[in-house]
Design a protein around this motif. Sequence first.
Motif, PDB file in Angstrom:
ATOM      1  N   ASN A  39       0.669  -1.237   0.077  1.00  0.00           N
ATOM      2  CA  ASN A  39      -0.213   0.039   0.028  1.00  0.00           C
ATOM      3  C   ASN A  39       1.038   1.169   0.044  1.00  0.00           C
ATOM      4  O   ASN A  39       0.236   1.927  -0.117  1.00  0.00           O
ATOM      5  CB  ASN A  39      -1.182   0.179   1.270  1.00  0.00           C
ATOM      6  N   GLY A  40       1.808   1.013  -0.166  1.00  0.00           N
ATOM      7  CA  GLY A  40       3.083   2.301  -0.319  1.00  0.00           C
ATOM      8  C   GLY A  40       3.317   3.250   0.722  1.00  0.00           C
ATOM      9  O   GLY A  40       3.769   4.256   0.914  1.00  0.00           O
ATOM     10  N   GLU A  41       3.412   2.443   2.043  1.00  0.00           N
ATOM     11  CA  GLU A  41       3.302   3.157   3.711  1.00  0.00           C
ATOM     12  C   GLU A  41       4.691   2.792   3.935  1.00  0.00           C
ATOM     13  O   GLU A  41       5.245   2.796   4.632  1.00  0.00           O
ATOM     14  CB  GLU A  41       2.518   1.863   4.476  1.00  0.00           C
ATOM     15  N   LEU A  42       5.835   2.160   2.727  1.00  0.00           N
ATOM     16  CA  LEU A  42       6.982   1.895   3.210  1.00  0.00           C
ATOM     17  C   LEU A  42       7.764   3.072   3.321  1.00  0.00           C
ATOM     18  O   LEU A  42       7.714   3.471   2.063  1.00  0.00           O
ATOM     19  CB  LEU A  42       7.215   0.863   2.708  1.00  0.00           C
ATOM     20  N   LEU A  43       8.419   3.860   4.255  1.00  0.00           N
ATOM     21  CA  LEU A  43       8.792   5.062   3.989  1.00  0.00           C
ATOM     22  C   LEU A  43      10.557   5.167   3.188  1.00  0.00           C
ATOM     23  O   LEU A  43      10.604   3.417   3.783  1.00  0.00           O
ATOM     24  CB  LEU A  43       9.426   5.507   5.658  1.00  0.00           C
ATOM     25  N   ASP A  44      10.566   5.765   2.309  1.00  0.00           N
ATOM     26  CA  ASP A  44      11.651   5.805   1.918  1.00  0.00           C
ATOM     27  C   ASP A  44      12.975   6.691   3.040  1.00  0.00           C
ATOM     28  O   ASP A  44      12.469   7.897   3.600  1.00  0.00           O
ATOM     29  CB  ASP A  44      11.513   7.586   0.995  1.00  0.00           C
ATOM     30  N   PRO A  45      13.899   5.891   3.152  1.00  0.00           N
ATOM     31  CA  PRO A  45      14.757   6.806   4.035  1.00  0.00           C
ATOM     32  C   PRO A  45      16.161   8.103   3.517  1.00  0.00           C
ATOM     33  O   PRO A  45      16.228   8.446   4.143  1.00  0.00           O
ATOM     34  CB  PRO A  45      15.912   5.612   4.414  1.00  0.00           C
ATOM     35  N   ALA A  47      14.096   9.836   1.616  1.00  0.00           N
ATOM     36  CA  ALA A  47      13.292  10.950   1.565  1.00  0.00           C
ATOM     37  C   ALA A  47      13.525  12.241   2.249  1.00  0.00           C
ATOM     38  O   ALA A  47      14.014  12.098   3.828  1.00  0.00           O
ATOM     39  CB  ALA A  47      11.769  10.895   1.667  1.00  0.00           C
ATOM     40  N   SER A  48      12.364  13.355   1.857  1.00  0.00           N
ATOM     41  CA  SER A  48      13.323  14.914   2.247  1.00  0.00           C
ATOM     42  C   SER A  48      12.613  15.109   3.565  1.00  0.00           C
ATOM     43  O   SER A  48      11.428  14.477   3.767  1.00  0.00           O
ATOM     44  CB  SER A  48      13.937  15.444   1.799  1.00  0.00           C
ATOM     45  N   MET A  49      12.363  15.697   4.676  1.00  0.00           N
ATOM     46  CA  MET A  49      11.616  16.565   5.462  1.00  0.00           C
ATOM     47  C   MET A  49      10.258  16.626   4.528  1.00  0.00           C
ATOM     48  O   MET A  49       9.223  17.139   4.821  1.00  0.00           O
ATOM     49  CB  MET A  49      12.131  17.568   6.242  1.00  0.00           C
ATOM     50  N   ARG A  50      10.351  18.181   3.388  1.00  0.00           N
ATOM     51  CA  ARG A  50       9.804  18.042   2.560  1.00  0.00           C
ATOM     52  C   ARG A  50       8.586  17.175   2.330  1.00  0.00           C
ATOM     53  O   ARG A  50       7.280  17.090   2.222  1.00  0.00           O
ATOM     54  CB  ARG A  50       9.598  18.703   1.256  1.00  0.00           C
ATOM     55  N   ASP A  51       9.061  15.930   1.200  1.00  0.00           N
ATOM     56  CA  ASP A  51       8.238  14.773   0.639  1.00  0.00           C
ATOM     57  C   ASP A  51       7.635  14.172   2.297  1.00  0.00           C
ATOM     58  O   ASP A  51       6.471  13.992   2.270  1.00  0.00           O
ATOM     59  CB  ASP A  51       8.781  14.272   0.377  1.00  0.00           C
ATOM     60  N   ARG A  52       8.247  14.051   3.360  1.00  0.00           N
ATOM     61  CA  ARG A  52       7.305  13.593   4.330  1.00  0.00           C
ATOM     62  C   ARG A  52       5.658  14.115   4.787  1.00  0.00           C
ATOM     63  O   ARG A  52       5.236  13.421   5.476  1.00  0.00           O
ATOM     64  CB  ARG A  52       8.412  13.185   5.921  1.00  0.00           C
ATOM     65  N   LEU A  53       6.461  16.088   5.125  1.00  0.00           N
ATOM     66  CA  LEU A  53       5.326  16.468   5.436  1.00  0.00           C
ATOM     67  C   LEU A  53       3.952  16.415   4.357  1.00  0.00           C
ATOM     68  O   LEU A  53       2.813  16.445   4.849  1.00  0.00           O
ATOM     69  CB  LEU A  53       5.969  18.168   5.199  1.00  0.00           C
ATOM     70  N   LEU A  54       4.571  16.765   3.085  1.00  0.00           N
ATOM     71  CA  LEU A  54       3.378  16.202   2.151  1.00  0.00           C
ATOM     72  C   LEU A  54       2.704  14.957   2.086  1.00  0.00           C
ATOM     73  O   LEU A  54       1.678  14.712   2.036  1.00  0.00           O
ATOM     74  CB  LEU A  54       4.042  16.016   1.221  1.00  0.00           C
ATOM     75  N   ARG A  55       3.210  13.502   2.932  1.00  0.00           N
ATOM     76  CA  ARG A  55       2.936  12.615   2.809  1.00  0.00           C
ATOM     77  C   ARG A  55       2.016  12.619   3.777  1.00  0.00           C
ATOM     78  O   ARG A  55       0.923  12.020   3.688  1.00  0.00           O
ATOM     79  CB  ARG A  55       3.565  11.615   2.950  1.00  0.00           C
ATOM     80  N   ASN A  56       1.911  13.263   5.090  1.00  0.00           N
ATOM     81  CA  ASN A  56       1.068  13.287   6.226  1.00  0.00           C
ATOM     82  C   ASN A  56       0.306  14.388   5.806  1.00  0.00           C
ATOM     83  O   ASN A  56      -0.832  14.125   6.622  1.00  0.00           O
ATOM     84  CB  ASN A  56       2.252  13.879   7.464  1.00  0.00           C
ATOM     85  N   THR A  90      10.424  25.324   1.256  1.00  0.00           N
ATOM     86  CA  THR A  90      11.621  25.397   1.540  1.00  0.00           C
ATOM     87  C   THR A  90      12.239  24.584   2.238  1.00  0.00           C
ATOM     88  O   THR A  90      11.423  24.412   3.875  1.00  0.00           O
ATOM     89  CB  THR A  90      12.331  26.033   0.940  1.00  0.00           C
ATOM     90  N   ASP A  91      13.016  23.151   2.925  1.00  0.00           N
ATOM     91  CA  ASP A  91      13.711  22.806   4.080  1.00  0.00           C
ATOM     92  C   ASP A  91      14.480  23.935   4.429  1.00  0.00           C
ATOM     93  O   ASP A  91      15.513  24.113   3.337  1.00  0.00           O
ATOM     94  CB  ASP A  91      14.406  21.371   3.652  1.00  0.00           C
ATOM     95  N   GLY A  92      14.449  24.212   5.935  1.00  0.00           N
ATOM     96  CA  GLY A  92      15.549  25.086   6.834  1.00  0.00           C
ATOM     97  C   GLY A  92      15.009  26.316   5.994  1.00  0.00           C
ATOM     98  O   GLY A  92      14.573  26.576   5.548  1.00  0.00           O
ATOM     99  N   GLY A  93      15.985  27.003   5.971  1.00  0.00           N
ATOM    100  CA  GLY A  93      16.349  28.793   6.253  1.00  0.00           C
ATOM    101  C   GLY A  93      16.726  29.763   7.510  1.00  0.00           C
ATOM    102  O   GLY A  93      17.415  28.413   8.166  1.00  0.00           O
ATOM    103  N   PRO A  94      17.276  30.242   7.082  1.00  0.00           N
ATOM    104  CA  PRO A  94      17.955  31.091   7.805  1.00  0.00           C
ATOM    105  C   PRO A  94      16.746  31.883   9.250  1.00  0.00           C
ATOM    106  O   PRO A  94      15.035  31.494   9.324  1.00  0.00           O
ATOM    107  CB  PRO A  94      17.965  32.652   8.159  1.00  0.00           C
TER     108      PRO A  94
END
Length: 549
Positions: A399-405, A407-416, A500-504
């Motif tokens: 079912n596509g629930e296997l996390l990609d190690p 993946a960036s933080m942006r992809d994980r947030l979009l997934r949630n 964007t991941d991170g930032g000042p």
Amino acid sequence: MALLSAREALTFPGGDNSSDTIINDVHLNLTTLSHWNYTLYSNGSLSNGTWCLLAFQPYTPSYVLPNGTFLNVTWCWTPTHPIDVRGGVAIGYAVLFAIALVLTLVALNKHGRLHLPAEKRFYPIGRRWQWYWGSWVCATAMISLLTSVDVDRYFLPELPIILTSFFWYLMQMGAVALVWEAVRHWGSWMERQFIDPDPFALRDDDKRSKVEFYLPLVFYLFLWLNFFMIVPRNWEPIQHQRYPQQTTNDAEPTATDARFKAGAFMLVVCWLITVYSLRHSIKYYCPRNRGIFNRIIGFVRDTPLRFILVVPLAAALIAYQALVAFRFEYSPLLVGGLNAAIFAGGYTPSVLIVLIQAIFGFLNPNEDRELLRQRRERTQALDREMGIVYKPSWWRRFNGELLDPSASMRDRLLRNVREVHGAKRPAPGGEMPASAATDGTPDVEMTPVSPALSSRPPRSGQSERARQSPPMELPGRLPLTQSTPNSGGAAACQREELMTDGGPPPPSYTEALRAGPSSQAPGAARSVSAQSSTSTSQPPQQIRSMLDV
């Protein structure tokens, strides 16, 4: 060297003259032999009470000097005989003990290894003592057996019979300690399984705990009494077995004295303590039985098979040690004794105890692993009672629930986010379907607050500070901003910043105060402190609620 009996002394044969004697075709000076008090005996030895040498072929000395020194001499305490029955059987038993030693070390490596954090109540060394004593038994038995090979080979008994007897008693003591440690640790293992589901099931100050504390101390007290009764003694009389009268006068009284009898009695007490420990563990950690006959049946039924074998073997071992303390003819301390009794009663019980322990060591699992298995079974039973059913391992991958190690933080947030809004998951290894990307469902970063909340006029009496405060952030989510037609450019910038991941990092509170209202962006609301017209000469503002902070 003890003096030999005068009744076995022989007259020197005549030689060429009165000062010459011929022994096995070798001429020796009779005057020199008489001066140094040498006597020829019927067993073929030549001795003066201090030195003893062989006078028969091919060991007859070739010449004697006037100072009493012999040339080409062979002393009486030399292994001149071939290996006899006792030596051959001893080699075979030594091989068995060597095999048992290897198996014991393998079992020690298996059961002594930790797979759980060490607990203060159950020390790791407690489970290893039985294997330490097994190694002790094998080592002392091999020394005793290998030295007994020379018991029959020596022309006159000497050091080998002492070493054989000494290490044989150490082996007996170690075998009894091995059985005790096996029984004691089995009770400790039963207690550990008993309290693992509920640590407060058993008290630490009751009769049971006190018995388990003092019982090992009493056992080792009697075991070390056996050691001090037997080992620290004069062992030299044991080797005085050069002729029957000497054996009767010196060796037999020493081998059957009161200290050997008392040492055997100490081992009897150790065996009784071992049986009591086994009964104690069955009483507290096994099902209860009422009635004397039911208790006897339950004791036999609940006793592990290993102890049904090794405890009687330990009793036979102690019985043989008590027997040889009264009957010297069956003792391993006797040179030329009864080999069947020596090996059947002296070594067979010990080697069987060690081998049985090693075999059950291979069959039984590691205790930490067994405890983990029991915990998993209890967890599964509780899940079944609560109706919890876990999906199989392939379900998340399908079912596509296997996390990609990677993946960036942006992809994980979009997934949630997609999970919260109920969007379809991308196929494993694929992209997001176009329907899910263009179905009009906005991202959570761009989700505006409800229009009723954003366009609602302020309530009467609402302070200017509350009206100018930024929208409240929902807990557990990213900050929510309003999207209006007139603020398209600002919303796009904010969207790009949030994606964007991170930032000042944002400026600190002190830097914001120093910058003042001129540093704010055009169109942004000024802070309350910047808009305040209150003079510094007036008294400080009184804080009435948290909204004024």
